[in-house]
Design an enzyme around this catalytic site. Structure first.
Site, short mmCIF file in Angstrom:
data_model
loop_
_atom_site.label_atom_id
_atom_site.label_comp_id
_atom_site.label_asym_id
_atom_site.label_seq_id
_atom_site.Cartn_x
_atom_site.Cartn_y
_atom_site.Cartn_z
N CYS A 42 41.28 52.49 24.73
CA CYS A 42 40.35 53.62 24.78
C CYS A 42 39.42 53.47 25.97
O CYS A 42 38.72 52.47 26.12
CB CYS A 42 39.62 53.74 23.44
SG CYS A 42 37.84 53.75 23.43
N CYS A 45 35.84 52.67 25.42
CA CYS A 45 35.60 51.29 24.98
C CYS A 45 35.60 50.34 26.18
O CYS A 45 34.83 49.39 26.23
CB CYS A 45 36.67 50.82 24.00
SG CYS A 45 36.80 51.84 22.52
N HIS A 392 23.06 23.73 45.99
CA HIS A 392 22.12 24.84 46.22
C HIS A 392 21.45 24.64 47.59
O HIS A 392 21.31 25.57 48.36
CB HIS A 392 21.06 24.90 45.12
CG HIS A 392 21.59 25.40 43.80
ND1 HIS A 392 22.18 26.63 43.65
CD2 HIS A 392 21.61 24.83 42.57
CE1 HIS A 392 22.55 26.80 42.39
NE2 HIS A 392 22.21 25.72 41.71
P1 FAD Z 1 21.15 21.35 35.77
O1 FAD Z 1 21.92 22.47 35.18
O2 FAD Z 1 21.92 20.19 36.27
O3 FAD Z 1 20.27 21.94 36.95
C1 FAD Z 1 19.55 21.12 37.84
C2 FAD Z 1 18.34 21.85 38.34
O4 FAD Z 1 18.73 23.00 39.07
C3 FAD Z 1 17.45 22.40 37.23
O5 FAD Z 1 16.57 21.43 36.80
C4 FAD Z 1 16.76 23.56 37.90
O6 FAD Z 1 15.67 23.11 38.65
C5 FAD Z 1 17.80 24.07 38.86
N1 FAD Z 1 18.56 25.22 38.35
C6 FAD Z 1 18.89 25.51 37.07
N2 FAD Z 1 19.61 26.64 37.02
C7 FAD Z 1 19.75 27.06 38.29
C8 FAD Z 1 20.39 28.17 38.87
N3 FAD Z 1 21.01 29.10 38.13
N4 FAD Z 1 20.34 28.30 40.22
C9 FAD Z 1 19.70 27.41 40.98
N5 FAD Z 1 19.08 26.33 40.48
C10 FAD Z 1 19.09 26.16 39.14
N6 FAD Z 1 28.24 20.03 31.65
C11 FAD Z 1 28.93 20.28 30.51
O7 FAD Z 1 28.57 19.74 29.46
N7 FAD Z 1 29.97 21.15 30.50
C12 FAD Z 1 30.40 21.78 31.63
O8 FAD Z 1 31.37 22.53 31.61
C13 FAD Z 1 29.71 21.52 32.85
N8 FAD Z 1 30.10 22.08 34.03
C14 FAD Z 1 29.50 21.71 35.19
C15 FAD Z 1 29.97 22.21 36.42
C16 FAD Z 1 29.41 21.80 37.61
C17 FAD Z 1 29.96 22.34 38.90
C18 FAD Z 1 28.34 20.87 37.61
C19 FAD Z 1 27.73 20.40 38.91
C20 FAD Z 1 27.86 20.38 36.42
C21 FAD Z 1 28.42 20.79 35.20
N9 FAD Z 1 27.97 20.30 33.98
C22 FAD Z 1 28.62 20.61 32.82
C23 FAD Z 1 26.72 19.54 33.91
C24 FAD Z 1 25.56 20.47 33.57
O9 FAD Z 1 25.69 21.72 34.22
C25 FAD Z 1 24.22 19.91 34.00
O10 FAD Z 1 24.27 19.57 35.34
C26 FAD Z 1 23.78 18.69 33.22
O11 FAD Z 1 23.86 18.95 31.82
C27 FAD Z 1 22.32 18.31 33.57
O12 FAD Z 1 21.48 19.41 33.26
P2 FAD Z 1 20.03 19.60 33.81
O13 FAD Z 1 19.14 19.92 32.67
O14 FAD Z 1 19.63 18.44 34.62
O15 FAD Z 1 20.06 20.90 34.73
#
Ligand code: FAD
Length: 528
Positions: A42, A45, A392
């Site tokens: 649809c 949808c 970043h």
């Molecule tokens: P993080 O997510 O590591 O972020 C670090 C800092 O970046 C934050 O403190 C903030 O200051 C800043 N930040 C936050 N969001 C954004 C944004 N949108 N844009 C710009 N800056 C930002 N973990 C899993 O459990 N499963 C997964 O599938 C997974 N996939 C990942 C894929 C990649 C490519 C990477 C690099 C990491 C992945 N991780 C995954 C790890 C997870 O994303 C976090 O890095 C980890 O849990 C540590 O989280 P954190 O609280 O330090 O913040």
């Protein structure tokens, strides 16, 4: 079949129901439900699906009160179930009460206004009209509190915060914030009406809606948010120290004062500002990457070697670091370029990284020193946090200095940094699950990136997608909840509301990202 399930996927924040799950899910459910019976052929949808997904994301935090589902009536397995539910037209929207003891076809929403804001208000009315028996544990109180009830709390010490949203009678903001915070502990949200003159006067509230906050220590005052919108109130409250997501599946969060220890780092907690980026995180990340993660690969050949070369090219040209580190990266690059080998033993690279050649002024610390990436306990934050931060910074550097990659072979390609990141993650990043997810996201939308600015925004958007998926799971550090970033306190102009749904102002986000991840915002504090 794949063809008919295409409208919604596991990544979307809606529950995909099928003939084998729907009755079971609705029967005696601890939560109410709003289900869209649709048909994947649809046209309407199909057009509506992005709105429904946006709504799913918007009310994700309400899922212990009401869940959003979809069921595809065009799928052969579902023909009978759609007949049982008496679904004649698509889409059909049905509400189901919590604790339904028997099969029930639900209550149809017949309105033609299907805007998220309208549907969200209907959800609230539905939740509010359920009786206490229907949802003893999962329905938060949505009725306004009396001035007596609230005034008795003022100035009292308490184990938690109380926030009071004072609003006009027809406003939904208070109830939205109550539901947004229902899975959080350390805080109670109440609402009160602007018609309650005694209360309004006592609190000194002049405009509506406003939020008034009672702190655990007995102090209190009007919450100072840049925009008096639902999203600003909710974001502010979620980030209060001591406020945690309730269904957090890990251990009980420890207060920061105890001296958290990240990744074997036994030093005391280092204070940092979340509006800054720390060079110590970037250098620690590079150290871990070059000396630990890559060192598990004995030799680099083929795709691994070419990925490594591109990675070194990108960091050598774009890393806005200390002279001694940049010198090391440049030397590594020269060495790789001058050696047309098909195969490189990693030990040779390690010798260079460890400066066994005694090249002066070239040095990368071999200590892990997390600052902005400190975790509350071992295994949280640290390296993956520094990986995001590094990329970043690199995408922002590439956008701010478009000539930096001249004569590397990567200069014509606005996606060079992102493709290098993608290949690094797939080939080397220790977390395989992460690599798999990242690869899926990249395959889907990386080809659309056409400029260096779009590359900056792409990484930001994908990182938020990951944050959304990981919120409330084991890898979340309770002291650093995964939120949609940057939060309104970091960038108020990045946030807007359109038809009642939170939207980003992409132009403002880009400006913010370029400032936040720009060289001038990288602090040398705590560098060794
Ligand atoms: P993080 O997510 O590591 O972020 C670090 C800092 O970046 C934050 O403190 C903030 O200051 C800043 N930040 C936050 N969001 C954004 C944004 N949108 N844009 C710009 N800056 C930002 N973990 C899993 O459990 N499963 C997964 O599938 C997974 N996939 C990942 C894929 C990649 C490519 C990477 C690099 C990491 C992945 N991780 C995954 C790890 C997870 O994303 C976090 O890095 C980890 O849990 C540590 O989280 P954190 O609280 O330090 O913040």
């Amino acid at each position: 079949s794949a063809q008919t399930t295409r409208l919604y996927s596991e990544e979307d924040l809606v529950v995909i129901l099928t003939s084998s799950t729907i009755k079971q899910s609705l029967l005696n459910s601890s939560t109410a439900w709003l289900v869209q019976f649709y048909s994947s052929w649809c046209g309407h949808c199909i057009q509506y699906s992005p709105t429904w997904k946006a709504l799913g994301g918007d009310v994700k935090d309400w899922e212990q009160a009401m869940r959003i589902g979809v069921l595809d009536c065009a799928q052969e397995n579902n023909f009978d179930i759609c007949k049982d539910f008496g679904v004649h037209f698509y889409p059909t929207f049905r509400y189901f009460k919590a604790r339904n003891p028997a099969f029930d076809v639900g209550q149809t929403y017949r309105g033609t206004d299907r805007e998220p804001q309208t549907v969200r208000q209907l959800m609230i009315n539905f939740i509010q009209n359920q009786t206490k028996q229907e949802c003893p544990a999962t329905c938060p109180g949505l009725e306004p509190s009396s001035s007596k009830n609230i005034l008795s709390l003022i100035g009292q010490k308490s184990s938690q915060y109380t926030a009071i949203i004072v609003e006009n009678e027809d406003s939904y903001v208070g109830r939205e914030v109550i539901l947004d915070l229902m899975t959080y502990r350390g805080l109670t949200v109440k609402r009160a009406l602007s018609s309650d003159k005694l209360l309004v006067e006592k609190l000194g509230v002049k405009s509506f809606p406003s939020a008034y906050l009672l702190h655990p220590n007995g102090t209190h005052g009007i919450l100072d948010v840049q925009k008096r919108l639902r999203f600003f109130f909710s974001s502010f409250l979620k980030l209060l120290p001591g406020v945690y997501r309730k269904n957090f599946s890990g251990a009980t969060p420890e207060p920061l004062l105890k001296g958290p220890q990240g990744f074997g780092n036994l030093d005391a907690w280092k204070d940092f500002e979340k509006s800054k980026v720390y060079m110590a995180d970037l250098e620690s990340g590079l150290h871990y990457l070059l000396r630990v993660e890559l060192a598990t690969h004995q030799t680099l050949v083929g795709e691994e070697l070419s990925t490594f070369k591109d990675f070194v090219t990108v960091v050598a040209k774009l890393f806005p670091g200390r002279q001694s580190v940049v010198k090391l990266l440049e030397t590594l690059l020269e060495w790789l370029v001058s050696l047309p080998l098909k195969k490189i033993p990693y030990d040779a690279i390690l010798d260079l990284v460890n400066n066994k050649m005694r090249i002066s002024e070239m040095f990368l610390s071999d200590q892990l020193q997390w600052v902005g990436c400190q975790g509350t306990r071992v295994g949280l934050r640290g390296y993956p946090c520094s990986m995001w931060t590094l990329f970043h910074v690199l995408t922002v550097q590439a956008a701010r200095r478009p000539d930096a990659l001249a004569n590397t072979g990567l200069e014509e390609n606005p996606k060079a940094v992102l493709q290098t990141m993608r290949r690094y993650i797939v080939n080397f990043f220790g977390c395989q699950e992460c690599g798999k997810h990242f690869e899926e996201m990249a395959a889907e939308s990386l080809p659309q990136v056409k400029s260096l600015d779009e590359a900056v925004l792409w990484l930001w958007r994908k990182h938020n997608q990951v944050n959304r998926r990981l919120a409330g799971t084991m890898s979340e550090d309770p002291n650093f909840p995964k939120t949609q970033w940057p939060s309104p306190d970091l960038c108020p102009t990045c946030h807007e509301e359109q038809d009642g749904i939170h939207v980003w102002n992409d132009d403002k986000v880009l400006v913010f990202l370029k400032q936040h991840y720009g060289a001038a915002n990288i602090s040398p504090k705590h560098l060794r």
